[in-house]
Design a protein around this motif. Structure first.
Motif, PDB file in Angstrom:
ATOM      1  N   LEU A 191       0.818  -1.202   0.000  1.00  0.00           N
ATOM      2  CA  LEU A 191       0.000   0.000   0.000  1.00  0.00           C
ATOM      3  C   LEU A 191       0.859   1.263   0.000  1.00  0.00           C
ATOM      4  O   LEU A 191       0.541   2.241  -0.687  1.00  0.00           O
ATOM      5  CB  LEU A 191      -0.948  -0.007   1.192  1.00  0.00           C
ATOM      6  CG  LEU A 191      -1.983  -1.135   1.200  1.00  0.00           C
ATOM      7  CD1 LEU A 191      -2.818  -1.074   2.479  1.00  0.00           C
ATOM      8  CD2 LEU A 191      -2.888  -1.051  -0.019  1.00  0.00           C
ATOM      9  N   LYS A 192       1.930   1.254   0.747  1.00  0.00           N
ATOM     10  CA  LYS A 192       2.815   2.414   0.739  1.00  0.00           C
ATOM     11  C   LYS A 192       3.482   2.570  -0.616  1.00  0.00           C
ATOM     12  O   LYS A 192       3.729   3.689  -1.079  1.00  0.00           O
ATOM     13  CB  LYS A 192       3.844   2.297   1.860  1.00  0.00           C
ATOM     14  CG  LYS A 192       3.233   2.424   3.241  1.00  0.00           C
ATOM     15  CD  LYS A 192       4.249   2.270   4.357  1.00  0.00           C
ATOM     16  CE  LYS A 192       5.188   3.451   4.442  1.00  0.00           C
ATOM     17  NZ  LYS A 192       6.038   3.388   5.653  1.00  0.00           N
TER      18      LYS A 192
ATOM     19  N   LEU B  12       2.017   2.101  -3.315  1.00  0.00           N
ATOM     20  CA  LEU B  12       1.005   2.743  -4.158  1.00  0.00           C
ATOM     21  C   LEU B  12       0.868   4.238  -3.849  1.00  0.00           C
ATOM     22  O   LEU B  12       0.106   4.942  -4.511  1.00  0.00           O
ATOM     23  CB  LEU B  12      -0.356   2.081  -3.947  1.00  0.00           C
ATOM     24  CG  LEU B  12      -0.472   0.610  -4.352  1.00  0.00           C
ATOM     25  CD1 LEU B  12      -1.832   0.060  -3.929  1.00  0.00           C
ATOM     26  CD2 LEU B  12      -0.271   0.440  -5.855  1.00  0.00           C
ATOM     27  N   GLY B  13       1.583   4.689  -2.821  1.00  0.00           N
ATOM     28  CA  GLY B  13       1.500   6.095  -2.443  1.00  0.00           C
ATOM     29  C   GLY B  13       0.455   6.392  -1.391  1.00  0.00           C
ATOM     30  O   GLY B  13       0.153   7.565  -1.140  1.00  0.00           O
ATOM     31  N   CYS B  14      -0.093   5.364  -0.754  1.00  0.00           N
ATOM     32  CA  CYS B  14      -1.121   5.550   0.276  1.00  0.00           C
ATOM     33  C   CYS B  14      -0.474   5.649   1.658  1.00  0.00           C
ATOM     34  O   CYS B  14       0.460   4.912   1.962  1.00  0.00           O
ATOM     35  CB  CYS B  14      -2.096   4.379   0.290  1.00  0.00           C
ATOM     36  SG  CYS B  14      -2.898   4.022  -1.296  1.00  0.00           S
ATOM     37  N   ARG B  15      -0.987   6.533   2.489  1.00  0.00           N
ATOM     38  CA  ARG B  15      -0.670   6.479   3.900  1.00  0.00           C
ATOM     39  C   ARG B  15      -1.423   5.291   4.493  1.00  0.00           C
ATOM     40  O   ARG B  15      -2.570   5.043   4.126  1.00  0.00           O
ATOM     41  CB  ARG B  15      -1.113   7.758   4.603  1.00  0.00           C
ATOM     42  CG  ARG B  15      -0.784   7.770   6.105  1.00  0.00           C
ATOM     43  CD  ARG B  15      -1.587   8.824   6.843  1.00  0.00           C
ATOM     44  NE  ARG B  15      -1.455  10.127   6.245  1.00  0.00           N
ATOM     45  CZ  ARG B  15      -2.470  10.926   5.991  1.00  0.00           C
ATOM     46  NH1 ARG B  15      -3.711  10.553   6.261  1.00  0.00           N
ATOM     47  NH2 ARG B  15      -2.270  12.101   5.448  1.00  0.00           N
TER      48      ARG B  15
ATOM     49  N   THR C 190       3.841   0.561   9.167  1.00  0.00           N
ATOM     50  CA  THR C 190       2.675   1.419   9.039  1.00  0.00           C
ATOM     51  C   THR C 190       3.023   2.861   9.387  1.00  0.00           C
ATOM     52  O   THR C 190       3.922   3.135  10.186  1.00  0.00           O
ATOM     53  CB  THR C 190       1.516   0.920   9.923  1.00  0.00           C
ATOM     54  OG1 THR C 190       0.334   1.624   9.582  1.00  0.00           O
ATOM     55  CG2 THR C 190       1.817   1.099  11.406  1.00  0.00           C
ATOM     56  N   ASP C 191       2.287   3.779   8.796  1.00  0.00           N
ATOM     57  CA  ASP C 191       2.493   5.197   9.097  1.00  0.00           C
ATOM     58  C   ASP C 191       1.786   5.599  10.381  1.00  0.00           C
ATOM     59  O   ASP C 191       2.289   6.414  11.144  1.00  0.00           O
ATOM     60  CB  ASP C 191       1.947   6.057   7.948  1.00  0.00           C
ATOM     61  CG  ASP C 191       2.606   5.745   6.621  1.00  0.00           C
ATOM     62  OD1 ASP C 191       3.798   6.029   6.487  1.00  0.00           O
ATOM     63  OD2 ASP C 191       1.924   5.209   5.727  1.00  0.00           O
ATOM     64  N   ARG C 192       0.585   5.023  10.568  1.00  0.00           N
ATOM     65  CA  ARG C 192      -0.234   5.410  11.708  1.00  0.00           C
ATOM     66  C   ARG C 192      -0.934   4.182  12.303  1.00  0.00           C
ATOM     67  O   ARG C 192      -0.977   3.124  11.691  1.00  0.00           O
ATOM     68  CB  ARG C 192      -1.316   6.423  11.296  1.00  0.00           C
ATOM     69  CG  ARG C 192      -0.782   7.758  10.818  1.00  0.00           C
ATOM     70  CD  ARG C 192      -1.922   8.738  10.552  1.00  0.00           C
ATOM     71  NE  ARG C 192      -1.436  10.017  10.047  1.00  0.00           N
ATOM     72  CZ  ARG C 192      -2.195  11.071   9.788  1.00  0.00           C
ATOM     73  NH1 ARG C 192      -3.515  10.980   9.990  1.00  0.00           N
ATOM     74  NH2 ARG C 192      -1.675  12.190   9.332  1.00  0.00           N
ATOM     75  N   ILE C 193      -1.477   4.394  13.476  1.00  0.00           N
ATOM     76  CA  ILE C 193      -2.447   3.471  14.047  1.00  0.00           C
ATOM     77  C   ILE C 193      -3.764   4.228  14.219  1.00  0.00           C
ATOM     78  O   ILE C 193      -3.761   5.457  14.342  1.00  0.00           O
ATOM     79  CB  ILE C 193      -1.990   2.900  15.403  1.00  0.00           C
ATOM     80  CG1 ILE C 193      -1.755   4.031  16.419  1.00  0.00           C
ATOM     81  CG2 ILE C 193      -0.740   2.043  15.227  1.00  0.00           C
ATOM     82  CD1 ILE C 193      -1.519   3.563  17.839  1.00  0.00           C
ATOM     83  N   GLU C 194      -4.874   3.498  14.196  1.00  0.00           N
ATOM     84  CA  GLU C 194      -6.159   4.098  14.579  1.00  0.00           C
ATOM     85  C   GLU C 194      -6.650   3.388  15.816  1.00  0.00           C
ATOM     86  O   GLU C 194      -6.903   2.171  15.787  1.00  0.00           O
ATOM     87  CB  GLU C 194      -7.212   3.999  13.479  1.00  0.00           C
ATOM     88  CG  GLU C 194      -8.537   4.607  13.929  1.00  0.00           C
ATOM     89  CD  GLU C 194      -9.615   4.676  12.852  1.00  0.00           C
ATOM     90  OE1 GLU C 194     -10.811   4.622  13.210  1.00  0.00           O
ATOM     91  OE2 GLU C 194      -9.250   4.763  11.664  1.00  0.00           O
ATOM     92  N   LEU C 195      -6.767   4.115  16.895  1.00  0.00           N
ATOM     93  CA  LEU C 195      -7.209   3.534  18.153  1.00  0.00           C
ATOM     94  C   LEU C 195      -8.718   3.310  18.127  1.00  0.00           C
ATOM     95  O   LEU C 195      -9.492   4.223  17.814  1.00  0.00           O
ATOM     96  CB  LEU C 195      -6.824   4.451  19.318  1.00  0.00           C
ATOM     97  CG  LEU C 195      -5.315   4.588  19.569  1.00  0.00           C
ATOM     98  CD1 LEU C 195      -5.053   5.657  20.621  1.00  0.00           C
ATOM     99  CD2 LEU C 195      -4.705   3.250  19.974  1.00  0.00           C
TER     100      LEU C 195
ATOM    101  N   LEU D 285       4.969   6.850  15.126  1.00  0.00           N
ATOM    102  CA  LEU D 285       3.699   6.547  14.471  1.00  0.00           C
ATOM    103  C   LEU D 285       2.708   7.681  14.684  1.00  0.00           C
ATOM    104  O   LEU D 285       2.596   8.221  15.788  1.00  0.00           O
ATOM    105  CB  LEU D 285       3.090   5.259  15.029  1.00  0.00           C
ATOM    106  CG  LEU D 285       3.883   3.970  14.855  1.00  0.00           C
ATOM    107  CD1 LEU D 285       3.161   2.822  15.558  1.00  0.00           C
ATOM    108  CD2 LEU D 285       4.078   3.654  13.382  1.00  0.00           C
ATOM    109  N   GLY D 286       1.955   8.028  13.639  1.00  0.00           N
ATOM    110  CA  GLY D 286       0.841   8.938  13.805  1.00  0.00           C
ATOM    111  C   GLY D 286      -0.311   8.230  14.488  1.00  0.00           C
ATOM    112  O   GLY D 286      -0.400   7.001  14.475  1.00  0.00           O
TER     113      GLY D 286
END
Length: 241
Positions: free
Chosen positions: A121-122, A124-127, A147-152, A184-185
């Motif tokens: 995915l990265k 492909l240019g996706c965060r 991964t760039d971020r996590i979503e809590l 990580l964001g």
């Protein structure tokens, strides 16, 4: 600044109930951006019971902020992402028959699998963001995937907010701090609303983005969509300022 991304799945559910194009999902996305949201979130599921795969294609062409596409990285989902290349992909381990997302990833168990998905995915240019529960071991494992971020996943916080908000937010505060230390964001979503949003943001200075759909759409029935988007934005202002 914490950005507001509005999940429009429930608007698509309403549209699909009659089989026509009312409400118009594309116009709703345009309006939500115009009213101040910084992103549009969609979570297409295999049965297309709300957001359809074609909606995602159409939204990519008109969203001017950020398009966040959530979902389980099944072959069909990945094919869609390869085609659309949204600004952000949030990986969610939901079963096909799940009413809504109800758990985060066991990143420790699925570490190698997620690492491969994240890399593609990265490329492909996706965060990329990984949906997970507020557990420090899971945050540590997520960092190894690239991964760039996590979503809590904030259902537990929302459930406890009215009885003991300090205890409810504590594991999220710790998880967000650890994520920040690891580079990580931090995003957050699920059951956030006008009552509990501001407190969460005040306690998580690392919070980059919240994704809110069900509560926001319900509020809009009474308060109007423009007013509701701005009310949610206002909840994010005290800490920003």
């Amino acid at each position: 600044m914490t950005k507001l991304s509005v999940n429009i799945n429930k608007l698509a559910t309403l549209r699909n109930a009659r089989g026509h194009n009312r409400p118009d999902i594309l116009q709703a996305a345009r309006d939500i951006e115009r009213f101040g949201a910084e992103g549009i979130t969609v979570h297409p599921r295999p049965d297309e019971r709300h957001i359809r795969y074609q909606d995602v294609r159409d939204l990519k062409a008109i969203v001017t902020t950020e398009l966040n596409v959530e979902g389980n990285p099944t072959p069909d989902f990945l094919d869609l992402v390869r085609e659309v290349r949204p600004e952000q992909v949030t990986l969610v381990p939901d079963a096909p028959d799940a009413i809504t997302s109800n758990a985060g990833w066991d990143v420790i168990k699925h570490q190698d699998y997620l690492r491969d998905i994240v890399a593609e995915l990265k490329g492909l240019g996706c965060r990329v963001s990984i949906f997970l529960d507020p557990d420090l071991a899971l945050v540590d494992a997520a960092a190894t995937t690239g991964t760039d971020r996590i979503e809590l996943y904030t259902e537990a916080y929302a459930r406890q907010y009215l009885t003991d908000r300090e205890q409810g937010v504590a594991p999220y505060r710790a998880a967000a701090a650890r994520a920040g230390q690891l580079g990580l964001g931090v995003n957050a979503g699920h059951d956030l609303d006008l009552d509990n949003l501001a407190w969460l943001q005040q306690q998580l200075p690392e919070l980059a983005e919240v994704s809110i759909g069900h509560a926001l759409v319900c509020d809009a029935i009474y308060l109007g969509l423009e007013n509701t988007v701005q009310l949610y934005k206002r909840q994010l202002k005290p800490f920003n300022n």
